[in-house]
Design a protein around this motif. Structure first.
Motif, PDB file in Angstrom:
ATOM      1  N   SER A 200      36.243  85.247  54.726  1.00  0.00           N
ATOM      2  CA  SER A 200      34.834  85.352  54.345  1.00  0.00           C
ATOM      3  C   SER A 200      34.486  86.746  53.824  1.00  0.00           C
ATOM      4  O   SER A 200      33.535  86.897  53.071  1.00  0.00           O
ATOM      5  CB  SER A 200      33.937  84.975  55.517  1.00  0.00           C
ATOM      6  OG  SER A 200      34.086  85.915  56.563  1.00  0.00           O
ATOM      7  N   LEU A 201      35.277  87.743  54.196  1.00  0.00           N
ATOM      8  CA  LEU A 201      35.060  89.096  53.675  1.00  0.00           C
ATOM      9  C   LEU A 201      35.784  89.332  52.355  1.00  0.00           C
ATOM     10  O   LEU A 201      35.699  90.420  51.787  1.00  0.00           O
ATOM     11  CB  LEU A 201      35.511  90.141  54.706  1.00  0.00           C
ATOM     12  CG  LEU A 201      34.661  90.235  55.972  1.00  0.00           C
ATOM     13  CD1 LEU A 201      35.278  91.208  56.962  1.00  0.00           C
ATOM     14  CD2 LEU A 201      33.234  90.661  55.615  1.00  0.00           C
ATOM     15  N   GLY A 202      36.520  88.332  51.891  1.00  0.00           N
ATOM     16  CA  GLY A 202      37.131  88.444  50.571  1.00  0.00           C
ATOM     17  C   GLY A 202      38.642  88.568  50.553  1.00  0.00           C
ATOM     18  O   GLY A 202      39.225  88.812  49.494  1.00  0.00           O
ATOM     19  N   ALA A 203      39.284  88.412  51.675  1.00  0.00           N
ATOM     20  CA  ALA A 203      40.749  88.489  51.684  1.00  0.00           C
ATOM     21  C   ALA A 203      41.311  87.259  50.966  1.00  0.00           C
ATOM     22  O   ALA A 203      40.848  86.142  51.160  1.00  0.00           O
ATOM     23  CB  ALA A 203      41.277  88.523  53.116  1.00  0.00           C
ATOM     24  N   THR A 204      42.296  87.496  50.133  1.00  0.00           N
ATOM     25  CA  THR A 204      42.910  86.393  49.398  1.00  0.00           C
ATOM     26  C   THR A 204      43.952  85.704  50.260  1.00  0.00           C
ATOM     27  O   THR A 204      44.362  86.216  51.307  1.00  0.00           O
ATOM     28  CB  THR A 204      43.590  86.908  48.114  1.00  0.00           C
ATOM     29  OG1 THR A 204      44.672  87.773  48.477  1.00  0.00           O
ATOM     30  CG2 THR A 204      42.597  87.645  47.223  1.00  0.00           C
TER      31      THR A 204
ATOM     32  N   ILE B  10      35.432  78.077  56.684  1.00  0.00           N
ATOM     33  CA  ILE B  10      34.438  77.378  57.491  1.00  0.00           C
ATOM     34  C   ILE B  10      35.077  76.713  58.694  1.00  0.00           C
ATOM     35  O   ILE B  10      34.532  76.728  59.798  1.00  0.00           O
ATOM     36  CB  ILE B  10      33.656  76.339  56.635  1.00  0.00           C
ATOM     37  CG1 ILE B  10      32.470  75.789  57.417  1.00  0.00           C
ATOM     38  CG2 ILE B  10      34.562  75.220  56.176  1.00  0.00           C
ATOM     39  CD1 ILE B  10      31.346  76.747  57.488  1.00  0.00           C
ATOM     40  N   ASP B  11      36.287  76.147  58.507  1.00  0.00           N
ATOM     41  CA  ASP B  11      37.003  75.518  59.630  1.00  0.00           C
ATOM     42  C   ASP B  11      37.479  76.558  60.622  1.00  0.00           C
ATOM     43  O   ASP B  11      37.447  76.332  61.824  1.00  0.00           O
ATOM     44  CB  ASP B  11      38.186  74.691  59.117  1.00  0.00           C
ATOM     45  CG  ASP B  11      37.740  73.498  58.277  1.00  0.00           C
ATOM     46  OD1 ASP B  11      36.603  73.023  58.488  1.00  0.00           O
ATOM     47  OD2 ASP B  11      38.532  73.065  57.419  1.00  0.00           O
ATOM     48  N   ALA B  12      37.939  77.686  60.103  1.00  0.00           N
ATOM     49  CA  ALA B  12      38.469  78.737  60.987  1.00  0.00           C
ATOM     50  C   ALA B  12      37.343  79.352  61.814  1.00  0.00           C
ATOM     51  O   ALA B  12      37.542  79.671  62.997  1.00  0.00           O
ATOM     52  CB  ALA B  12      39.167  79.818  60.160  1.00  0.00           C
ATOM     53  N   LEU B  13      36.181  79.541  61.238  1.00  0.00           N
ATOM     54  CA  LEU B  13      35.061  80.157  61.967  1.00  0.00           C
ATOM     55  C   LEU B  13      34.405  79.183  62.945  1.00  0.00           C
ATOM     56  O   LEU B  13      33.812  79.595  63.937  1.00  0.00           O
ATOM     57  CB  LEU B  13      34.008  80.682  60.980  1.00  0.00           C
ATOM     58  CG  LEU B  13      34.456  81.918  60.190  1.00  0.00           C
ATOM     59  CD1 LEU B  13      33.432  82.242  59.121  1.00  0.00           C
ATOM     60  CD2 LEU B  13      34.665  83.106  61.103  1.00  0.00           C
TER      61      LEU B  13
END
Length: 154
Positions: free
Chosen positions: A67-71, A148-151
């Protein structure tokens, strides 16, 4: 001896005895190579299990990173680096422990142990490559998580 005492004697030369001893030693070395291969393979399975558990426990962290932009490649690289650390540290500690045990075993039977650096480097490289290969599946699994699933998971 046959003419004098009537006894038949089978004589073996020292070369024949040395060849027999070398054959037994070569079989023993081959068995030990297979044992080492199996140990490295079990270590690779252990690295895979550790990383799979790590992915499961760090799902929230992976979601935050995404979510912070890591690829996906960065997350995959993170877990491959972790696999590399496990493999290198396991390889180094295995070589050190193996060297100590070989020296102790050699001293206990009155022989001086010789550890071939070429063989040691080959085993170390095999451990590192296998560690990286066993980190591919968990790293891919981590990179394919949707944020979304991870959070959502606790």
């Amino acid at each position: 001896l046959l003419e004098r005492n009537g006894k038949r004697v089978n004589a073996l030369s020292m070369q024949t005895q040395a060849d027999a001893a070398n054959t037994v030693l070569n079989v023993f070395v081959e068995v030990l190579k297979w044992v080492a291969f199996i140990c490295i393979l079990v270590g690779g399975i252990g690295v895979t299990n550790i990383l799979l558990v790590s992915v499961r426990e760090r799902r929230r962290e992976i979601g935050i990173l995404q979510s912070l932009g890591a690829t996906r490649m960065q997350i995959c690289g993170l877990f491959l680096c972790e696999a590399m650390i496990y493999a290198v540290s396991g390889g180094v500690s295995g070589l050190l422990l193996g060297g100590v045990l070989v020296a102790l075993a050699g001293a206990s039977i009155g022989l001086s142990a010789i550890i071939a650096s070429k063989d040691s480097m080959l085993v170390f490289c095999a451990a590192v490559v296998l560690g990286l290969l066993s980190g591919v599946v968990p790293a891919a699994k981590a990179s394919l998580l949707r944020p979304i699933d991870a959070l959502r998971d606790e």
